[in-house]
Design a protein around this motif. Sequence first.
Motif, PDB file in Angstrom:
ATOM      1  N   ILE A 156      18.836  12.576  -9.473  1.00  0.00           N
ATOM      2  CA  ILE A 156      18.780  11.963  -8.154  1.00  0.00           C
ATOM      3  C   ILE A 156      19.192  10.497  -8.223  1.00  0.00           C
ATOM      4  N   THR A 157      19.586   9.945  -7.081  1.00  0.00           N
ATOM      5  CA  THR A 157      19.785   8.500  -7.001  1.00  0.00           C
ATOM      6  C   THR A 157      18.409   7.865  -6.913  1.00  0.00           C
ATOM      7  N   TRP A 158      18.314   6.611  -7.309  1.00  0.00           N
ATOM      8  CA  TRP A 158      17.016   5.930  -7.356  1.00  0.00           C
ATOM      9  C   TRP A 158      17.149   4.541  -6.745  1.00  0.00           C
ATOM     10  N   GLY A 159      17.273   4.485  -5.441  1.00  0.00           N
ATOM     11  CA  GLY A 159      17.355   3.199  -4.755  1.00  0.00           C
ATOM     12  C   GLY A 159      18.374   2.277  -5.389  1.00  0.00           C
ATOM     13  N   SER A 160      17.972   1.022  -5.631  1.00  0.00           N
ATOM     14  CA  SER A 160      18.886   0.035  -6.205  1.00  0.00           C
ATOM     15  C   SER A 160      18.822   0.010  -7.727  1.00  0.00           C
ATOM     16  N   SER A 180      17.350  11.325 -14.101  1.00  0.00           N
ATOM     17  CA  SER A 180      17.476  12.741 -14.444  1.00  0.00           C
ATOM     18  C   SER A 180      16.138  13.242 -14.960  1.00  0.00           C
ATOM     19  N   PHE A 181      15.756  14.428 -14.495  1.00  0.00           N
ATOM     20  CA  PHE A 181      14.577  15.134 -14.986  1.00  0.00           C
ATOM     21  C   PHE A 181      15.096  16.379 -15.682  1.00  0.00           C
ATOM     22  N   GLU A 182      14.844  16.496 -16.971  1.00  0.00           N
ATOM     23  CA  GLU A 182      15.317  17.648 -17.741  1.00  0.00           C
ATOM     24  C   GLU A 182      14.105  18.391 -18.303  1.00  0.00           C
ATOM     25  N   LEU A 183      14.087  19.701 -18.108  1.00  0.00           N
ATOM     26  CA  LEU A 183      12.989  20.539 -18.574  1.00  0.00           C
ATOM     27  C   LEU A 183      13.494  21.534 -19.601  1.00  0.00           C
ATOM     28  N   GLU A 184      12.766  21.625 -20.716  1.00  0.00           N
ATOM     29  CA  GLU A 184      13.145  22.542 -21.788  1.00  0.00           C
ATOM     30  C   GLU A 184      11.900  23.291 -22.266  1.00  0.00           C
ATOM     31  N   PRO A 185      11.911  24.640 -22.181  1.00  0.00           N
ATOM     32  CA  PRO A 185      10.752  25.408 -22.669  1.00  0.00           C
ATOM     33  C   PRO A 185      10.585  25.242 -24.176  1.00  0.00           C
ATOM     34  N   GLU A 222       0.832  -1.200   0.000  1.00  0.00           N
ATOM     35  CA  GLU A 222       0.000   0.000   0.000  1.00  0.00           C
ATOM     36  C   GLU A 222       0.870   1.254   0.000  1.00  0.00           C
ATOM     37  N   GLU A 223       2.025   1.158   0.682  1.00  0.00           N
ATOM     38  CA  GLU A 223       2.965   2.280   0.740  1.00  0.00           C
ATOM     39  C   GLU A 223       4.367   1.755   0.501  1.00  0.00           C
ATOM     40  N   HIS A 224       5.139   2.520  -0.260  1.00  0.00           N
ATOM     41  CA  HIS A 224       6.536   2.158  -0.527  1.00  0.00           C
ATOM     42  C   HIS A 224       7.398   3.379  -0.247  1.00  0.00           C
ATOM     43  N   ARG A 225       8.550   3.167   0.394  1.00  0.00           N
ATOM     44  CA  ARG A 225       9.471   4.260   0.709  1.00  0.00           C
ATOM     45  C   ARG A 225      10.836   3.971   0.093  1.00  0.00           C
ATOM     46  N   MET A 226      11.503   5.047  -0.341  1.00  0.00           N
ATOM     47  CA  MET A 226      12.825   4.899  -0.945  1.00  0.00           C
ATOM     48  C   MET A 226      13.675   6.112  -0.585  1.00  0.00           C
ATOM     49  N   GLN A 227      14.885   5.845  -0.138  1.00  0.00           N
ATOM     50  CA  GLN A 227      15.833   6.913   0.149  1.00  0.00           C
ATOM     51  C   GLN A 227      16.476   7.359  -1.165  1.00  0.00           C
ATOM     52  N   SER A 228      16.700   8.652  -1.286  1.00  0.00           N
ATOM     53  CA  SER A 228      17.294   9.209  -2.491  1.00  0.00           C
ATOM     54  C   SER A 228      18.189  10.379  -2.113  1.00  0.00           C
ATOM     55  N   ARG A 229      18.971  10.827  -3.084  1.00  0.00           N
ATOM     56  CA  ARG A 229      19.886  11.948  -2.873  1.00  0.00           C
ATOM     57  C   ARG A 229      19.976  12.750  -4.161  1.00  0.00           C
ATOM     58  N   ILE A 230      20.008  14.072  -4.034  1.00  0.00           N
ATOM     59  CA  ILE A 230      20.171  14.937  -5.205  1.00  0.00           C
ATOM     60  C   ILE A 230      21.648  14.923  -5.604  1.00  0.00           C
TER      61      ILE A 230
END
Length: 177
Positions: free
Chosen positions: A100-104, A109-114, A81-89
């Motif tokens: 960000i890191t994504w667990g195992s 990467s999230f990239e935004l371009e207008p 029902e709930e999942h938790r994950m540690q991450s770091r920028i």
Amino acid sequence: MTDLATLDAYGVLTEPTTLTIQRLLPGPIERIWAYLTESNLRRRWLAAGEMELKEGATFEFVWRNDELSCPTSPRPAGFPEEHRMQSRITELDPPHRLTITWGSTGGVSFELEPRDGEVLLTIIHRRVPDRSTLLNVSAGWHMHLDLLAALAEGREPAPFWEGWSRLKAEYDSRIPV
């Protein structure tokens, strides 16, 4: 990189263990950046978790996918029902790039371009360890981005788990064994 947003909504393997998926969303860029970085907005399409916008900062994602759509759809077996994950920028360039890191399962990467009043969001999920995880990740990102697009466009999102299950089967036929 090819503009995947003009091709279709499906993610593609840009390397053997790297999924790249894009969406063209209504702007401005600061609005979409807020959906990525502010817990109260991000929890509506992905996962909650307060995030200090500073390279090296750690945070926790908290998924409650059952709460992402109304009506809800049955959760597949094996998913809590709930999942938790540690991450770091690991990289930060507001409002254009967040990595960000994504667990195992590597990093994201999230990239935004207008783009003429809209925003091209590119998500690159690297080092996905195996095909089973890749199918879950592909269906997950696709469905979560469908939710983000619905929210950004003022539409009611489709039932999360129903869409995720359908997309997992579609990615199973699209991604080579």
